[in-house]
Design a protein around this motif. Structure first.
Motif, PDB file in Angstrom:
ATOM      1  N   ALA A 131       0.836  -1.205   0.000  1.00 34.28           N
ATOM      2  CA  ALA A 131       0.000   0.000   0.000  1.00 34.28           C
ATOM      3  C   ALA A 131       0.867   1.249   0.000  1.00 34.28           C
ATOM      4  N   SER A 132       1.904   1.253   0.807  1.00 34.70           N
ATOM      5  CA  SER A 132       2.821   2.391   0.853  1.00 34.70           C
ATOM      6  C   SER A 132       3.570   2.533  -0.475  1.00 34.70           C
ATOM      7  N   TRP A 133       4.051   1.411  -1.000  1.00 29.10           N
ATOM      8  CA  TRP A 133       4.778   1.402  -2.272  1.00 29.10           C
ATOM      9  C   TRP A 133       3.908   1.961  -3.396  1.00 29.10           C
ATOM     10  N   ALA A 134       2.643   1.544  -3.459  1.00 28.48           N
ATOM     11  CA  ALA A 134       1.733   2.005  -4.507  1.00 28.48           C
ATOM     12  C   ALA A 134       1.380   3.479  -4.332  1.00 28.48           C
ATOM     13  N   ALA A 135       1.181   3.911  -3.075  1.00 32.31           N
ATOM     14  CA  ALA A 135       0.832   5.309  -2.822  1.00 32.31           C
ATOM     15  C   ALA A 135       1.957   6.239  -3.256  1.00 32.31           C
TER      16      ALA A 135
ATOM     17  N   ASN B 194      -4.655   0.459  12.653  1.00 38.68           N
ATOM     18  CA  ASN B 194      -4.066   1.768  12.971  1.00 38.68           C
ATOM     19  C   ASN B 194      -3.003   2.145  11.944  1.00 38.68           C
ATOM     20  N   LEU B 195      -3.395   2.038  10.669  1.00 39.45           N
ATOM     21  CA  LEU B 195      -2.492   2.342   9.562  1.00 39.45           C
ATOM     22  C   LEU B 195      -3.100   3.435   8.686  1.00 39.45           C
ATOM     23  N   PRO B 196      -2.249   4.280   8.095  1.00 41.37           N
ATOM     24  CA  PRO B 196      -2.782   5.287   7.169  1.00 41.37           C
ATOM     25  C   PRO B 196      -3.286   4.681   5.866  1.00 41.37           C
ATOM     26  N   GLY B 197      -2.732   3.511   5.485  1.00 39.06           N
ATOM     27  CA  GLY B 197      -3.172   2.872   4.259  1.00 39.06           C
ATOM     28  C   GLY B 197      -2.961   1.382   4.301  1.00 39.06           C
ATOM     29  N   TYR B 198      -3.881   0.656   3.674  1.00 37.07           N
ATOM     30  CA  TYR B 198      -3.813  -0.805   3.657  1.00 37.07           C
ATOM     31  C   TYR B 198      -4.540  -1.285   2.416  1.00 37.07           C
ATOM     32  N   LEU B 199      -4.176  -2.455   1.935  1.00 36.16           N
ATOM     33  CA  LEU B 199      -4.876  -3.057   0.802  1.00 36.16           C
ATOM     34  C   LEU B 199      -4.812  -4.576   0.892  1.00 36.16           C
ATOM     35  N   HIS B 200      -5.534  -5.240   0.019  1.00 34.30           N
ATOM     36  CA  HIS B 200      -5.504  -6.697  -0.108  1.00 34.30           C
ATOM     37  C   HIS B 200      -4.852  -7.050  -1.428  1.00 34.30           C
ATOM     38  N   ALA B 201      -3.767  -7.810  -1.362  1.00 32.70           N
ATOM     39  CA  ALA B 201      -3.076  -8.171  -2.593  1.00 32.70           C
ATOM     40  C   ALA B 201      -2.555  -9.594  -2.602  1.00 32.70           C
ATOM     41  N   THR B 202      -2.601 -10.299  -1.487  1.00 32.88           N
ATOM     42  CA  THR B 202      -1.910 -11.589  -1.380  1.00 32.88           C
ATOM     43  C   THR B 202      -2.799 -12.799  -1.657  1.00 32.88           C
ATOM     44  N   SER B 203      -4.062 -12.594  -2.053  1.00 33.88           N
ATOM     45  CA  SER B 203      -4.950 -13.732  -2.327  1.00 33.88           C
ATOM     46  C   SER B 203      -5.723 -13.548  -3.633  1.00 33.88           C
ATOM     47  N   PRO B 204      -5.043 -13.397  -4.764  1.00 36.87           N
ATOM     48  CA  PRO B 204      -5.766 -13.152  -6.022  1.00 36.87           C
ATOM     49  C   PRO B 204      -6.529 -14.356  -6.558  1.00 36.87           C
TER      50      PRO B 204
ATOM     51  N   GLN C 290      -3.607  -6.661  -8.253  1.00 41.41           N
ATOM     52  CA  GLN C 290      -2.476  -7.269  -8.953  1.00 41.41           C
ATOM     53  C   GLN C 290      -2.411  -6.809 -10.407  1.00 41.41           C
ATOM     54  N   ARG C 291      -3.545  -6.637 -11.054  1.00 42.27           N
ATOM     55  CA  ARG C 291      -3.541  -6.157 -12.434  1.00 42.27           C
ATOM     56  C   ARG C 291      -2.946  -4.750 -12.534  1.00 42.27           C
ATOM     57  N   VAL C 292      -3.289  -3.894 -11.568  1.00 40.18           N
ATOM     58  CA  VAL C 292      -2.739  -2.537 -11.584  1.00 40.18           C
ATOM     59  C   VAL C 292      -1.228  -2.572 -11.342  1.00 40.18           C
ATOM     60  N   ILE C 293      -0.800  -3.373 -10.364  1.00 36.94           N
ATOM     61  CA  ILE C 293       0.636  -3.489 -10.051  1.00 36.94           C
ATOM     62  C   ILE C 293       1.391  -4.059 -11.249  1.00 36.94           C
ATOM     63  N   SER C 294       0.846  -5.103 -11.866  1.00 33.56           N
ATOM     64  CA  SER C 294       1.511  -5.731 -13.008  1.00 33.56           C
ATOM     65  C   SER C 294       1.640  -4.752 -14.166  1.00 33.56           C
ATOM     66  N   SER C 295       0.593  -3.964 -14.414  1.00 35.60           N
ATOM     67  CA  SER C 295       0.656  -2.976 -15.494  1.00 35.60           C
ATOM     68  C   SER C 295       1.764  -1.969 -15.228  1.00 35.60           C
ATOM     69  N   HIS C 296       1.916  -1.561 -13.979  1.00 34.34           N
ATOM     70  CA  HIS C 296       2.971  -0.612 -13.628  1.00 34.34           C
ATOM     71  C   HIS C 296       4.347  -1.242 -13.830  1.00 34.34           C
ATOM     72  N   LEU C 297       4.502  -2.484 -13.397  1.00 36.29           N
ATOM     73  CA  LEU C 297       5.791  -3.157 -13.580  1.00 36.29           C
ATOM     74  C   LEU C 297       6.137  -3.306 -15.058  1.00 36.29           C
ATOM     75  N   ASP C 298       5.104  -3.467 -15.906  1.00 32.22           N
ATOM     76  CA  ASP C 298       5.321  -3.638 -17.336  1.00 32.22           C
ATOM     77  C   ASP C 298       5.352  -2.306 -18.080  1.00 32.22           C
ATOM     78  N   ASP C 299       5.270  -1.209 -17.309  1.00 33.74           N
ATOM     79  CA  ASP C 299       5.247   0.131 -17.899  1.00 33.74           C
ATOM     80  C   ASP C 299       4.107   0.270 -18.900  1.00 33.74           C
ATOM     81  N   ALA C 300       2.961  -0.310 -18.543  1.00 35.22           N
ATOM     82  CA  ALA C 300       1.771  -0.263 -19.395  1.00 35.22           C
ATOM     83  C   ALA C 300       0.665   0.511 -18.678  1.00 35.22           C
ATOM     84  N   ALA C 301      -0.354   0.896 -19.430  1.00 34.73           N
ATOM     85  CA  ALA C 301      -1.479   1.628 -18.839  1.00 34.73           C
ATOM     86  C   ALA C 301      -2.290   0.695 -17.945  1.00 34.73           C
TER      87      ALA C 301
END
Length: 618
Positions: free
Chosen positions: A214-218, A284-294, A304-315
């Motif tokens: 969540a922090s990495w994506a923000a 008690n976190l400023p940000g959190y998400l679910h990503a480990t159970s796709p 995961q689709r959003v993260i993968s697109s970013h890793l692939d430098d795609a939209a």
């Protein structure tokens, strides 16, 4: 923080294999854990099955997954996987083959703080699958081939948990008795196979990975689904709830933990998905998400689709409006699931209680108060009078073990000749302690949303031979029900007997109430009130006391409230206090609701103030 790495996956394997810890027989393994010692800290890597590459947005499998929202493993939905079986089998992490994954690598410092975070595509080999108990055994057994990696995993989980606790997260585990807190801080009961250190390893490592991502994506301003959580307005302050959790888990009482579970369920809202970072109260976190159970949660697949697109430098495949629509659908479905689950549990509980209430051969003497209450409630509401239930009701009534609510159910809800023994025993028990009649009538008015019982009281004679005559009436409906007029040497005693008489009339049972003082003629008239003493019968004693304070009859009027008993059947005790003529006047009363306890305490205080005024006037 590092920048996205190259799109070509790294191949990861070696002497410290990644471990998949899950329930026995699992075939949909989303994640694996790798641990390495780095100086005085650790490198924690969570490998997440690359489902995004195998399920295209809008495909048949994607539409099915969106409809189901998440996999189910029991409950009202039964067993239902989010993805079709062949798709799941192709994409799951598994032993004996290289598996495509997204690697979330977190440098965990000695105090549990997250340092550098890297996210990349990976192909992971040498995976090992373990059940929770097998993982726990490996932690204990120095000869086990996975001992070192799992010992480090256990150490990391303890460090991560300790830091979360220091930061105010509602996080505790009691693996021995099988209780823990969920992400949202709700007290939950663990399945038997989860009651090991293996469960704690998985929970803490997944929370750490989701938090870091969540922090990495923000930081990269990636629009995706966040997991937001809030507490209800009636929730206790965080520190109070933390203290209560510590006490309950240290005590280990199943009743206390169950009560705390009900309280957290009622006061902590369910977390929801949103296309913005709104914070997570339970963690008690400023940000959190679910990503480990796709494989099991659609929200994780979207992330995961959003993260993968970013890793692939795609939209990104999703715009902000798309994410908002998905979040709304997931949240609506989750609410409907919770309602259906509650209805299902209630139906099952009612069916079990119905069978128990109708049993002709059973022994209920060993049932705890909660279990017996459920049985009694169903028997009274549906007029099911199994002989063992009625006999146990009579026994508990005689021994003073029934609450005012339970006696109200037996006397004023249950009916028919089968309940005669229990109803008679309840009324006899109240006759032996007539002050309970007022409480039972108060409960009856509360649960039915009806006006309170009305009392008229007359005073005859002069002290010390004063006689009070009281009569209670039920104002509901066109023709109020009245009990017999009863006398006593004190107003309270007369009111108690009058209430008992009214209760017998409402229950259609022989009247066991008594005249405790010389009966007075029905035609007699009460003497004039003492100077300055207002007639207050039929009015709220709380209102009268407020007026007394306004005209300086009393000062310092206050009420304090305490409670005891289980959360579903509490007993409230209110203490009313004021100063009259320089002296403190105090009265206390107990009831099943705060309002009834306060009214009864106010009535007692008013009676004592009036007695003091009358004495002064004489």
């Amino acid at each position: 923080m590092s920048q996205p790495l190259a799109t070509q996956p790294s191949v990861l394997s070696g002497p410290a294999p990644a471990v998949m810890i899950d329930r026995p027989g699992s075939v949909d393994r989303d994640d694996a854990i790798g641990i390495e010692r780095v100086g005085d800290g650790w490198r924690l890597t969570v490998y997440v099955a690359d489902v995004a590459s195998g399920v295209a947005p809008g495909s048949a499998a994607d539409r099915e997954a969106f409809t189901r929202r998440e996999s189910a493993y029991g409950g009202w939905r039964g067993t239902q996987k989010m993805l079709p079986g062949p798709v799941e089998a192709r994409l799951t992490l598994a032993e004996g083959r290289p598996c495509a994954a997204i690697a979330i690598r977190v440098h965990v410092l000695p105090d549990g703080q997250a340092g550098r975070v890297d996210v990349e595509r990976a192909t992971v080999s040498g995976l090992v699958a373990l059940g929770h108990s097998q993982a726990a055994a490996a932690v204990r057994d120095r000869a086990h081939p996975l001992h070192e990696v799992l010992r480090e995993a256990a150490a990391v989980s303890e460090v991560l948990l300790a830091r979360r606790r220091r930061q105010g997260a509602l996080a505790l585990y009691d693996l021995l008795s099988g209780w823990a807190t969920s992400e949202d801080g709700v007290v939950v009961r663990l399945a038997s196979y989860e009651r090991t250190i293996g469960y704690k390893i998985v929970q803490e490592c997944m929370i750490a990975a989701n938090t870091a991502l969540a922090s990495w994506a923000a930081q990269r301003d990636l629009p995706l689904l966040f997991r937001n959580h809030a507490a209800g307005r009636v929730a206790a302050p965080r520190q109070t709830l933390l203290d209560d959790l510590d006490v309950a888990f240290a005590d280990g009482s199943a009743a206390r933990l169950e009560a705390l579970r009900e309280r957290t369920l009622m006061t902590l809202k369910a977390a929801e998905y949103a296309p913005f970072m709104g914070g997570h109260w339970g963690l008690n976190l400023p940000g959190y998400l679910h990503a480990t159970s796709p494989l099991r949660r659609y929200a994780d697949l979207v992330v995961q689709r959003v993260i993968s697109s970013h890793l692939d430098d795609a939209a990104s495949p999703y715009g902000q409006d798309d994410l908002a629509s998905i979040a709304e659908a997931l949240n609506t479905g989750a609410r409907q699931d919770r309602e259906a689950e509650r209805d299902s549990r209630k139906s099952v509980a009612h069916s079990a209680a119905r069978r128990g209430a109708a049993a002709t051969e059973a022994d209920y003497t060993g049932l705890d108060t909660s279990a017996f209450h459920a049985l009694l409630k169903r028997g009274c509401k549906e007029n099911i009078a199994g002989a063992p239930l009625v006999a146990e009701t009579a026994r508990r009534a005689t021994e003073g073990q029934l609450t005012s609510l339970e006696m109200q159910m037996v006397l004023l809800v249950a009916g028919g000749p089968g309940w005669e023994e229990g109803r008679t025993a309840c009324l006899d028990a109240i006759a032996a302690a007539p002050e309970k009649a007022v409480s039972v009538l108060s409960v009856h008015s509360q649960v039915n949303g009806l006006p309170p019982v009305e009392f008229t009281v007359q005073t005859f004679g002069q002290a010390p031979t004063t006689v009070f005559a009281a009569q209670a009436s039920w104002p509901a409906g066109g023709s109020p029900v009245e009990g017999a007029r009863r006398s006593g040497s004190t107003k309270k005693a007369a009111r108690h007997q009058a209430a008992l008489s009214l209760l017998a009339a409402l229950a259609d049972l022989p009247d066991p109430s008594l005249d405790l003082a010389q009966p007075v003629p029905e035609t007699a008239q009460p003497p004039a009130a003492a100077p300055g003493l207002e007639a207050v019968e039929g009015r709220s004693p709380i209102s009268v006391l407020n007026e007394y304070q306004q005209i300086k009859v009393i000062s310092g009027l206050s009420y304090t409230m305490a409670s005891e008993g289980p959360s579903h059947l509490p007993t409230f005790t209110c203490t009313a206090q004021a100063t009259h003529d320089g002296a403190a006047v105090v009265a206390s009363a107990s009831a099943s609701t705060k309002a009834a306890a306060k009214t009864a305490a106010a009535a007692g205080l008013l009676e004592r103030v009036d007695a003091a005024r009358a004495e002064h006037a004489a």
